[in-house]
Write a protein that holds these residues in place. Structure first.
Motif, PDB file in Angstrom:
ATOM      1  N   ARG A   1       0.825  -1.220   0.000  1.00 48.95           N
ATOM      2  CA  ARG A   1       0.000   0.000   0.000  1.00 48.95           C
ATOM      3  C   ARG A   1       0.855   1.264   0.000  1.00 48.95           C
ATOM      4  O   ARG A   1       0.642   2.188   0.809  1.00 48.95           O
ATOM      5  CB  ARG A   1      -0.940   0.010   1.206  1.00 48.95           C
ATOM      6  CG  ARG A   1      -1.844  -1.208   1.296  1.00 48.95           C
ATOM      7  CD  ARG A   1      -2.802  -1.098   2.460  1.00 48.95           C
ATOM      8  NE  ARG A   1      -3.620  -2.294   2.615  1.00 48.95           N
ATOM      9  CZ  ARG A   1      -4.623  -2.415   3.487  1.00 48.95           C
ATOM     10  NH1 ARG A   1      -4.931  -1.406   4.291  1.00 48.95           N
ATOM     11  NH2 ARG A   1      -5.312  -3.522   3.568  1.00 48.95           N
ATOM     12  N   CYS A   2       1.815   1.303  -0.910  1.00 52.57           N
ATOM     13  CA  CYS A   2       2.713   2.457  -1.018  1.00 52.57           C
ATOM     14  C   CYS A   2       2.462   3.170  -2.351  1.00 52.57           C
ATOM     15  O   CYS A   2       3.120   2.868  -3.348  1.00 52.57           O
ATOM     16  CB  CYS A   2       4.171   1.999  -0.914  1.00 52.57           C
ATOM     17  SG  CYS A   2       5.371   3.359  -0.940  1.00 52.57           S
ATOM     18  N   PRO A   3       1.505   4.093  -2.404  1.00 52.18           N
ATOM     19  CA  PRO A   3       1.171   4.750  -3.672  1.00 52.18           C
ATOM     20  C   PRO A   3       2.337   5.511  -4.287  1.00 52.18           C
ATOM     21  O   PRO A   3       2.457   5.584  -5.519  1.00 52.18           O
ATOM     22  CB  PRO A   3       0.017   5.692  -3.307  1.00 52.18           C
ATOM     23  CG  PRO A   3       0.083   5.841  -1.816  1.00 52.18           C
ATOM     24  CD  PRO A   3       0.656   4.565  -1.299  1.00 52.18           C
ATOM     25  N   PHE A   4       3.194   6.090  -3.451  1.00 51.60           N
ATOM     26  CA  PHE A   4       4.380   6.797  -3.954  1.00 51.60           C
ATOM     27  C   PHE A   4       5.210   5.845  -4.809  1.00 51.60           C
ATOM     28  O   PHE A   4       5.583   6.159  -5.949  1.00 51.60           O
ATOM     29  CB  PHE A   4       5.195   7.305  -2.760  1.00 51.60           C
ATOM     30  CG  PHE A   4       6.418   8.117  -3.104  1.00 51.60           C
ATOM     31  CD1 PHE A   4       7.559   7.509  -3.620  1.00 51.60           C
ATOM     32  CD2 PHE A   4       6.451   9.493  -2.877  1.00 51.60           C
ATOM     33  CE1 PHE A   4       8.689   8.244  -3.914  1.00 51.60           C
ATOM     34  CE2 PHE A   4       7.590  10.239  -3.178  1.00 51.60           C
ATOM     35  CZ  PHE A   4       8.712   9.602  -3.696  1.00 51.60           C
ATOM     36  N   CYS A   5       5.483   4.642  -4.274  1.00 51.53           N
ATOM     37  CA  CYS A   5       6.345   3.696  -4.977  1.00 51.53           C
ATOM     38  C   CYS A   5       5.640   3.049  -6.167  1.00 51.53           C
ATOM     39  O   CYS A   5       6.269   2.779  -7.199  1.00 51.53           O
ATOM     40  CB  CYS A   5       6.857   2.625  -4.017  1.00 51.53           C
ATOM     41  SG  CYS A   5       7.974   3.272  -2.752  1.00 51.53           S
TER      42      CYS A   5
ATOM     43  N   TYR B   1       2.072   2.637   6.455  1.00 55.90           N
ATOM     44  CA  TYR B   1       1.139   3.660   5.998  1.00 55.90           C
ATOM     45  C   TYR B   1       0.261   4.164   7.141  1.00 55.90           C
ATOM     46  O   TYR B   1      -0.471   5.145   6.982  1.00 55.90           O
ATOM     47  CB  TYR B   1       0.258   3.095   4.875  1.00 55.90           C
ATOM     48  CG  TYR B   1      -0.296   1.728   5.175  1.00 55.90           C
ATOM     49  CD1 TYR B   1      -1.466   1.566   5.897  1.00 55.90           C
ATOM     50  CD2 TYR B   1       0.377   0.587   4.753  1.00 55.90           C
ATOM     51  CE1 TYR B   1      -1.962   0.316   6.202  1.00 55.90           C
ATOM     52  CE2 TYR B   1      -0.111  -0.679   5.041  1.00 55.90           C
ATOM     53  CZ  TYR B   1      -1.279  -0.812   5.766  1.00 55.90           C
ATOM     54  OH  TYR B   1      -1.756  -2.069   6.080  1.00 55.90           O
ATOM     55  N   ARG B   2       0.340   3.510   8.311  1.00 60.54           N
ATOM     56  CA  ARG B   2      -0.447   3.950   9.473  1.00 60.54           C
ATOM     57  C   ARG B   2       0.383   4.764  10.464  1.00 60.54           C
ATOM     58  O   ARG B   2      -0.137   5.168  11.517  1.00 60.54           O
ATOM     59  CB  ARG B   2      -1.055   2.722  10.168  1.00 60.54           C
ATOM     60  CG  ARG B   2      -2.195   2.093   9.376  1.00 60.54           C
ATOM     61  CD  ARG B   2      -2.649   0.764   9.966  1.00 60.54           C
ATOM     62  NE  ARG B   2      -3.013   0.858  11.368  1.00 60.54           N
ATOM     63  CZ  ARG B   2      -3.319  -0.207  12.109  1.00 60.54           C
ATOM     64  NH1 ARG B   2      -3.306  -1.421  11.567  1.00 60.54           N
ATOM     65  NH2 ARG B   2      -3.649  -0.064  13.383  1.00 60.54           N
TER      66      ARG B   2
ATOM     67  N   LEU C   1       5.398  13.883  -6.934  1.00 62.61           N
ATOM     68  CA  LEU C   1       5.786  15.124  -7.589  1.00 62.61           C
ATOM     69  C   LEU C   1       5.096  16.304  -6.905  1.00 62.61           C
ATOM     70  O   LEU C   1       4.049  16.131  -6.266  1.00 62.61           O
ATOM     71  CB  LEU C   1       5.398  15.097  -9.079  1.00 62.61           C
ATOM     72  CG  LEU C   1       6.078  14.020  -9.930  1.00 62.61           C
ATOM     73  CD1 LEU C   1       5.487  14.003 -11.337  1.00 62.61           C
ATOM     74  CD2 LEU C   1       7.582  14.255  -9.993  1.00 62.61           C
ATOM     75  N   PRO C   2       5.651  17.514  -7.011  1.00 60.85           N
ATOM     76  CA  PRO C   2       5.028  18.685  -6.399  1.00 60.85           C
ATOM     77  C   PRO C   2       3.585  18.855  -6.854  1.00 60.85           C
ATOM     78  O   PRO C   2       3.273  18.726  -8.045  1.00 60.85           O
ATOM     79  CB  PRO C   2       5.917  19.838  -6.886  1.00 60.85           C
ATOM     80  CG  PRO C   2       7.247  19.208  -7.136  1.00 60.85           C
ATOM     81  CD  PRO C   2       6.931  17.838  -7.666  1.00 60.85           C
ATOM     82  N   GLY C   3       2.717  19.125  -5.887  1.00 59.80           N
ATOM     83  CA  GLY C   3       1.317  19.342  -6.220  1.00 59.80           C
ATOM     84  C   GLY C   3       0.564  18.094  -6.615  1.00 59.80           C
ATOM     85  O   GLY C   3      -0.571  18.172  -7.081  1.00 59.80           O
ATOM     86  N   GLY C   4       1.193  16.933  -6.446  1.00 62.04           N
ATOM     87  CA  GLY C   4       0.528  15.695  -6.844  1.00 62.04           C
ATOM     88  C   GLY C   4       0.352  15.571  -8.341  1.00 62.04           C
ATOM     89  O   GLY C   4      -0.569  14.901  -8.824  1.00 62.04           O
TER      90      GLY C   4
ATOM     91  N   SER D   1       6.625   5.498   5.864  1.00 63.02           N
ATOM     92  CA  SER D   1       6.778   6.000   7.232  1.00 63.02           C
ATOM     93  C   SER D   1       7.203   7.458   7.278  1.00 63.02           C
ATOM     94  O   SER D   1       6.799   8.191   8.193  1.00 63.02           O
ATOM     95  CB  SER D   1       7.812   5.159   7.992  1.00 63.02           C
ATOM     96  OG  SER D   1       7.414   3.824   8.134  1.00 63.02           O
ATOM     97  N   LEU D   2       8.034   7.884   6.328  1.00 66.83           N
ATOM     98  CA  LEU D   2       8.704   9.180   6.457  1.00 66.83           C
ATOM     99  C   LEU D   2       8.359  10.213   5.387  1.00 66.83           C
ATOM    100  O   LEU D   2       8.668  11.389   5.565  1.00 66.83           O
ATOM    101  CB  LEU D   2      10.229   8.976   6.457  1.00 66.83           C
ATOM    102  CG  LEU D   2      10.791   8.089   7.575  1.00 66.83           C
ATOM    103  CD1 LEU D   2      12.302   7.913   7.393  1.00 66.83           C
ATOM    104  CD2 LEU D   2      10.487   8.691   8.952  1.00 66.83           C
ATOM    105  N   LEU D   3       7.740   9.785   4.288  1.00 67.26           N
ATOM    106  CA  LEU D   3       7.447  10.717   3.200  1.00 67.26           C
ATOM    107  C   LEU D   3       5.946  10.839   2.967  1.00 67.26           C
ATOM    108  O   LEU D   3       5.177   9.955   3.338  1.00 67.26           O
ATOM    109  CB  LEU D   3       8.103  10.259   1.895  1.00 67.26           C
ATOM    110  CG  LEU D   3       9.623  10.095   1.867  1.00 67.26           C
ATOM    111  CD1 LEU D   3      10.073   9.668   0.483  1.00 67.26           C
ATOM    112  CD2 LEU D   3      10.328  11.368   2.285  1.00 67.26           C
ATOM    113  N   SER D   4       5.548  11.902   2.303  1.00 66.41           N
ATOM    114  CA  SER D   4       4.160  12.051   1.902  1.00 66.41           C
ATOM    115  C   SER D   4       3.899  11.132   0.709  1.00 66.41           C
ATOM    116  O   SER D   4       4.826  10.590   0.110  1.00 66.41           O
ATOM    117  CB  SER D   4       3.856  13.503   1.511  1.00 66.41           C
ATOM    118  OG  SER D   4       4.434  13.806   0.250  1.00 66.41           O
ATOM    119  N   GLU D   5       2.635  10.958   0.354  1.00 65.68           N
ATOM    120  CA  GLU D   5       2.290  10.067  -0.758  1.00 65.68           C
ATOM    121  C   GLU D   5       2.540  10.709  -2.115  1.00 65.68           C
ATOM    122  O   GLU D   5       2.505  10.026  -3.137  1.00 65.68           O
ATOM    123  CB  GLU D   5       0.821   9.650  -0.652  1.00 65.68           C
ATOM    124  CG  GLU D   5       0.521   8.778   0.562  1.00 65.68           C
ATOM    125  CD  GLU D   5      -0.908   8.288   0.577  1.00 65.68           C
ATOM    126  OE1 GLU D   5      -1.697   8.726  -0.292  1.00 65.68           O
ATOM    127  OE2 GLU D   5      -1.248   7.462   1.443  1.00 65.68           O
TER     128      GLU D   5
END
Length: 326
Positions: free
Chosen positions: A82-86, A279-280, A164-167, A157-161
């Motif tokens: 469940r890591c949308p960034f990755c 993610y929690r 890129l800037p502004g999603g 754990s440490l970054l936002s989802e």
């Protein structure tokens, strides 16, 4: 720095020196991404930074196995975790290989049309079944799997989802354009072993991984990440390991699962979440553990300890699927 960093304040990459600057330069040259947040987040600990980068580079970027195949495995792992960034990052890298339809299908949760692609994505999501790749490519595919499990947990754990800037990554055109900008780097041959001189930790490679670059990098990561155990009491460290030892490597931590008290055992809680449900992790979880004496170095090592517990459990499950030694 601000940007995607939720609980740490990494030094600007422009002011990096020594081995940290060397890693950033190699990431830019071989990965094609300048100031990649995944690695900047670990910059407070050169031993974690160098070993995480080395494991990803030597397994995912270098070697003979299909880059598309390895990206599919990494995407499958990221979906399971469940890591949308990755997931988005690997979709962009699939765009870079030229597999545009495949990249978008992965993001939409679709099954790939080609049986081989479908098997690799499914194995990344649940690696308890037979290996869908040749035995001589196992170090690359398994190394990619272990690197992804570790990196997913650091990122969640440490970054936002937002990647890129502004999603902006939510737009297909942006993803495809980003992929095209990386195409030259992704398709270029990467020489195995070039990251190993950067390592700042030593560790014994698992017997099944032999003494190749992937095994050397993984051994170094084990040593660097296990060091975070020293931030916990023996009782708390043992409780984290015991919880992870009973995990099947796939099933998410139930929402109603009992967690260590945020008030009384915040370190155990944070490490366990990093291992089984990164993610929690919340700002309250971090604040409950962190004191004025707890630096960014301490925080990334505590998260890394939880992450490596999960990675070692995944490795044990992989060994059991084929019998030891791999």
């Amino acid at each position: 720095m601000t940007g995607p960093f939720l609980y740490t304040s990494p030094q600007s990459p422009a002011s990096a020196t020594g081995v940290v600057a060397d890693v950033y330069a190699q990431v830019s040259a071989d990965f094609g991404v300048k100031d990649a947040p995944t690695f900047v987040a670990l910059s407070a600990s050169p031993s974690l930074l160098t070993s995480t980068w080395a494991l990803m580079r030597e397994s995912l970027l270098a070697g003979r196995a299909s880059r598309t195949g390895k990206e599919l495995v990494a995407a499958g792992v990221s979906l399971a975790n469940r890591c949308p960034f990755c997931v988005t990052a690997h979709a962009v890298l699939l765009h870079a290989t030229g597999d545009h339809r495949l990249a978008e299908g992965v993001l939409r949760g679709e099954e790939p049309e080609a049986p081989g692609d479908r098997a690799l994505l499914a194995w990344g999501r649940d690696m308890r079944g037979p290996w869908p790749f040749p035995a001589d490519e196992a170090p690359e595919y398994v190394g990619t799997t272990l690197a992804s499990h570790f990196i997913n947990r650091i990122v969640s754990s440490l970054l936002s989802e937002r990647m890129l800037p502004g999603g902006a990554e939510r737009y297909r055109l942006v993803r495809r354009t980003a992929g095209r900008s990386l195409a030259g780097t992704v398709r270029r041959e990467v020489r195995p072993g070039a990251s190993l001189p950067l390592l700042r930790a030593d560790g014994e490679a698992p017997a099944w991984m032999d003494d190749g670059p992937v095994g050397t990098a993984y051994g170094a990561l084990l040593t660097a990440a296990r060091a975070g155990e020293e931030l916990l009491s023996e009782e708390d460290a043992a409780s984290v390991r015991a919880s992870v030892a009973g995990w099947d490597g796939v099933t998410p931590l139930p929402l109603r699962a009992e967690l260590p008290s945020r008030a009384q055992r915040p370190g155990a809680r944070l490490a366990l979440l990093a291992a089984r449900a990164p993610y929690r992790v919340t700002a309250e979880d971090v604040a409950a553990w962190r004191t004025p004496a707890s630096t960014d170095h301490c925080l990334v090592h505590l998260v890394a300890f939880g992450a490596i517990c999960a990675v070692e459990r995944v490795e044990a499950i992989l060994r059991m699927t084929v019998g030891e030694p791999i």
